[in-house]
Design a protein around this motif. Structure first.
Motif, PDB file in Angstrom:
ATOM      1  N   UNK A 100      30.920  37.517  33.538  1.00 54.22           N
ATOM      2  CA  UNK A 100      31.438  38.774  32.961  1.00 54.22           C
ATOM      3  C   UNK A 100      30.713  39.067  31.644  1.00 54.22           C
ATOM      4  N   UNK A 101      30.484  38.036  30.841  1.00 50.96           N
ATOM      5  CA  UNK A 101      29.778  38.229  29.572  1.00 50.96           C
ATOM      6  C   UNK A 101      28.354  38.743  29.822  1.00 50.96           C
ATOM      7  N   UNK A 102      27.697  38.167  30.815  1.00 54.99           N
ATOM      8  CA  UNK A 102      26.326  38.617  31.129  1.00 54.99           C
ATOM      9  C   UNK A 102      26.324  40.080  31.578  1.00 54.99           C
ATOM     10  N   UNK A 103      27.300  40.437  32.424  1.00 52.33           N
ATOM     11  CA  UNK A 103      27.398  41.838  32.871  1.00 52.33           C
ATOM     12  C   UNK A 103      27.558  42.757  31.660  1.00 52.33           C
ATOM     13  N   UNK A 104      28.489  42.400  30.769  1.00 51.45           N
ATOM     14  CA  UNK A 104      28.806  43.273  29.620  1.00 51.45           C
ATOM     15  C   UNK A 104      27.675  43.315  28.589  1.00 51.45           C
ATOM     16  N   UNK A 105      27.123  42.148  28.285  1.00 50.62           N
ATOM     17  CA  UNK A 105      26.225  42.064  27.131  1.00 50.62           C
ATOM     18  C   UNK A 105      24.752  42.166  27.496  1.00 50.62           C
ATOM     19  N   UNK A 106      24.426  41.958  28.773  1.00 48.88           N
ATOM     20  CA  UNK A 106      23.001  41.984  29.132  1.00 48.88           C
ATOM     21  C   UNK A 106      22.688  42.980  30.250  1.00 48.88           C
ATOM     22  N   UNK A 107      23.422  42.860  31.354  1.00 41.35           N
ATOM     23  CA  UNK A 107      23.098  43.697  32.512  1.00 41.35           C
ATOM     24  C   UNK A 107      23.333  45.175  32.216  1.00 41.35           C
ATOM     25  N   UNK A 108      24.521  45.460  31.677  1.00 34.78           N
ATOM     26  CA  UNK A 108      24.901  46.851  31.424  1.00 34.78           C
ATOM     27  C   UNK A 108      23.991  47.521  30.384  1.00 34.78           C
ATOM     28  N   UNK A 109      23.687  46.832  29.258  1.00 28.91           N
ATOM     29  CA  UNK A 109      22.747  47.446  28.306  1.00 28.91           C
ATOM     30  C   UNK A 109      21.364  47.664  28.926  1.00 28.91           C
ATOM     31  N   UNK A 110      20.904  46.728  29.759  1.00 33.57           N
ATOM     32  CA  UNK A 110      19.568  46.882  30.362  1.00 33.57           C
ATOM     33  C   UNK A 110      19.539  48.080  31.310  1.00 33.57           C
ATOM     34  N   UNK A 111      20.595  48.248  32.099  1.00 34.53           N
ATOM     35  CA  UNK A 111      20.642  49.390  33.030  1.00 34.53           C
ATOM     36  C   UNK A 111      20.732  50.707  32.260  1.00 34.53           C
ATOM     37  N   UNK A 112      21.475  50.693  31.149  1.00 37.14           N
ATOM     38  CA  UNK A 112      21.617  51.908  30.331  1.00 37.14           C
ATOM     39  C   UNK A 112      20.280  52.282  29.701  1.00 37.14           C
ATOM     40  N   UNK A 113      19.625  51.276  29.127  1.00 43.80           N
ATOM     41  CA  UNK A 113      18.361  51.535  28.437  1.00 43.80           C
ATOM     42  C   UNK A 113      17.327  52.132  29.386  1.00 43.80           C
ATOM     43  N   UNK A 114      17.348  51.660  30.636  1.00 41.17           N
ATOM     44  CA  UNK A 114      16.368  52.175  31.606  1.00 41.17           C
ATOM     45  C   UNK A 114      16.889  53.380  32.369  1.00 41.17           C
ATOM     46  N   UNK A 115      18.060  53.889  31.962  1.00 39.17           N
ATOM     47  CA  UNK A 115      18.632  55.101  32.574  1.00 39.17           C
ATOM     48  C   UNK A 115      18.728  54.996  34.098  1.00 39.17           C
ATOM     49  N   UNK A 116      19.205  53.836  34.556  1.00 39.82           N
ATOM     50  CA  UNK A 116      19.264  53.600  36.002  1.00 39.82           C
ATOM     51  C   UNK A 116      20.649  53.846  36.588  1.00 39.82           C
ATOM     52  N   UNK A 117      21.660  54.037  35.736  1.00 44.92           N
ATOM     53  CA  UNK A 117      23.017  54.199  36.265  1.00 44.92           C
ATOM     54  C   UNK A 117      23.780  55.278  35.505  1.00 44.92           C
ATOM     55  N   UNK A 118      24.587  56.041  36.230  1.00 48.62           N
ATOM     56  CA  UNK A 118      25.484  57.009  35.592  1.00 48.62           C
ATOM     57  C   UNK A 118      26.897  56.453  35.474  1.00 48.62           C
ATOM     58  N   UNK A 119      27.236  55.570  36.414  1.00 52.05           N
ATOM     59  CA  UNK A 119      28.582  55.006  36.452  1.00 52.05           C
ATOM     60  C   UNK A 119      28.508  53.487  36.452  1.00 52.05           C
ATOM     61  N   UNK A 120      29.619  52.895  36.019  1.00 48.34           N
ATOM     62  CA  UNK A 120      29.834  51.460  36.204  1.00 48.34           C
ATOM     63  C   UNK A 120      31.092  51.310  37.055  1.00 48.34           C
ATOM     64  N   UNK A 121      30.993  50.452  38.054  1.00 45.65           N
ATOM     65  CA  UNK A 121      32.105  50.188  38.956  1.00 45.65           C
ATOM     66  C   UNK A 121      32.448  48.706  38.834  1.00 45.65           C
ATOM     67  N   UNK A 122      33.693  48.364  39.127  1.00 46.10           N
ATOM     68  CA  UNK A 122      34.096  46.963  39.130  1.00 46.10           C
ATOM     69  C   UNK A 122      35.072  46.751  40.279  1.00 46.10           C
TER      70      UNK A 122
END
Ligand SMILES: [Zn+2]
Length: 410
Positions: free
Chosen positions: A198-220
């Motif tokens: 969960x920490x990796x998703x929040x602190x690494x995966x999500x910022x990386x996807x945002x920075x590269x403009x690859x996602x509009x939504x986050x689902x869980x």
């Protein structure tokens, strides 16, 4: 792009009305024009009306004859998992023979098979699979697809999955809404310490996807065996702090109080097989769309389905989607989903059409552009070989869609 005029539709289902999710009795109002016509210019709808009325104003326009056809807004499939490498045939065959989830996993099936397939595939290979799914969907009348990652479950593989969606979207004429579902299940390597994932998703995966403009939504996937409500809230908080919109898989196997997620104003909550009366009351006063996925219940051979009738009668905004995925719902056909919604959830054909068009658009915050046939909206249109809209969910397991217009292109 040139202009085109659709003429002589037996029924033109405009679904014109408020730019808002339809609820209660309004879900059955399709705003039908007989002998209908639609004028398309530069990818947009510029007029709707009867054939006589529109023809009088539209000289020298290419005409498309829709005699003996039903013309309606293209379907908005607001929940799909198209990024996978192979069908899950072990699951299919073993489940039929009565195997448990654990036995299927031991035989090499289950979600781990999809994870392995995605991790071992290139973005190009995955994009080809995704594009195939998009093309199949549009052959059945779908013009907008929400597409989730979620079978990579490490940073590189989730980003690769989102890149595959982006690549496929560039090669398809419909509209694609990308969603990061890094929190689909806890990957095997984190089984003993899910909070680290969960920490990796929040602190690494999500910022990386945002920075590269690859996602509009986050689902869980908030569920027993996936992520707890507390873990889900952490992920949704991280999503909101990065400016991403949210949607949630919830209530598929067990009930979770939906009000826990109110602060995130999720665009939709999806599955909803298990709901309390308080959840239904919350949905009825919320703008969050209740997205039902009955093809998954059908494919798993379940005898229970989400309580669509209760939701609609209470005033919740109900949408339908395919949940296209290799484990539980391998279909891209919205007409099939609508058929199951009618036969197994007692939604009327008109309610099913509303749920598959304007309410699906609301579930993606696209109601200003999609989901109805009105001047100013995108020319996303499905044409069915039928004279009455009730035929769309009636003929099941066959494709009656004869033409799909995607952003004015056909
Ligand atoms: Zn799903």
């Amino acid at each position: 792009m040139s202009a085109a005029l659709l003429i002589h539709a037996s029924q033109l289902l405009t679904l014109r009305g408020d730019v808002a999710p339809r609820r209660g009795p309004a879900m059955a109002e399709l705003a039908i024009i007989e002998d209908g016509a639609v004028l398309i210019e530069n990818g947009k709808i510029t007029a709707i009306g009867t054939t006589d009325a529109l023809r009088a104003h539209s000289k020298n326009t290419e005409e498309i004859d829709c005699h003996k056809k039903v013309v309606l807004p293209g379907f908005v499939d607001s929940h799909t998992h198209p990024v996978f490498a192979a069908p899950r045939l072990i699951d299919f065959e073993r489940r039929i023979a009565g195997a448990s989830y654990e036995e299927i996993a031991a035989a090499g099936g289950g979600i781990r098979a999809s994870i392995r397939g995605v991790r071992e595939s290139s973005a190009d290979q995955l994009a080809d699979h995704v594009l195939h799914a998009f093309n199949e969907a549009s052959a059945y009348g779908t013009t907008t697809v929400e597409a989730k990652s979620g079978y990579g479950l490490d940073i590189a593989s989730e980003l690769k999955s989102l890149e595959a969606i982006q690549q496929a979207a560039q090669r398809w004429q419909g509209t694609v809404v990308p969603t990061l579902l890094g929190a689909h299940v806890v990957p095997p390597e984190f089984r003993d310490n899910p909070n680290d994932y969960v920490r990796i998703v929040c602190e690494e995966m999500l910022p990386a996807a945002t920075e590269r403009k690859l996602a509009e939504y986050v689902d869980v996937f908030c569920e027993r065996g996936a992520f707890t409500p507390e873990q889900s809230v952490r992920i949704l908080k991280a999503a909101t702090s990065h400016g991403l919109k949210t949607r949630i898989h919830v209530g598929q196997l067990t009930q979770t109080a939906l009000e826990l997620f109110a602060e995130f104003q999720p665009a939709s909550v999806d599955h909803l097989d298990h709901l309390s009366d308080a959840d239904i009351a919350w949905l009825a006063k919320s703008d969050t769309v209740a997205t039902l996925l009955p093809a998954a219940n059908y494919f798993l051979g379940l005898s229970t389905f989400p309580p669509a009738r209760k939701l609609i009668d209470a005033g919740a905004a109900v949408a339908l989607a395919t949940d296209y995925n290799p484990g539980t719902s391998p279909t891209t056909s919205m007409p099939f989903v609508m058929s199951v919604a009618s036969t197994h959830m007692k939604m009327s054909p008109a309610e099913a059409i509303t749920a598959a068009t304007i309410n699906g658009a609301c579930a993606l915050n696209l109601q200003h552009k999609k989901g109805s046939l009105e001047p100013g909206k995108d020319a996303d249109i499905a044409i069915f070989d039928a004279q009455d809209y009730r035929e769309i969910p009636y003929w099941f397991g066959v494709n009656r869609c004869s033409k799909t217009i995607l952003g004015g292109r056909y």
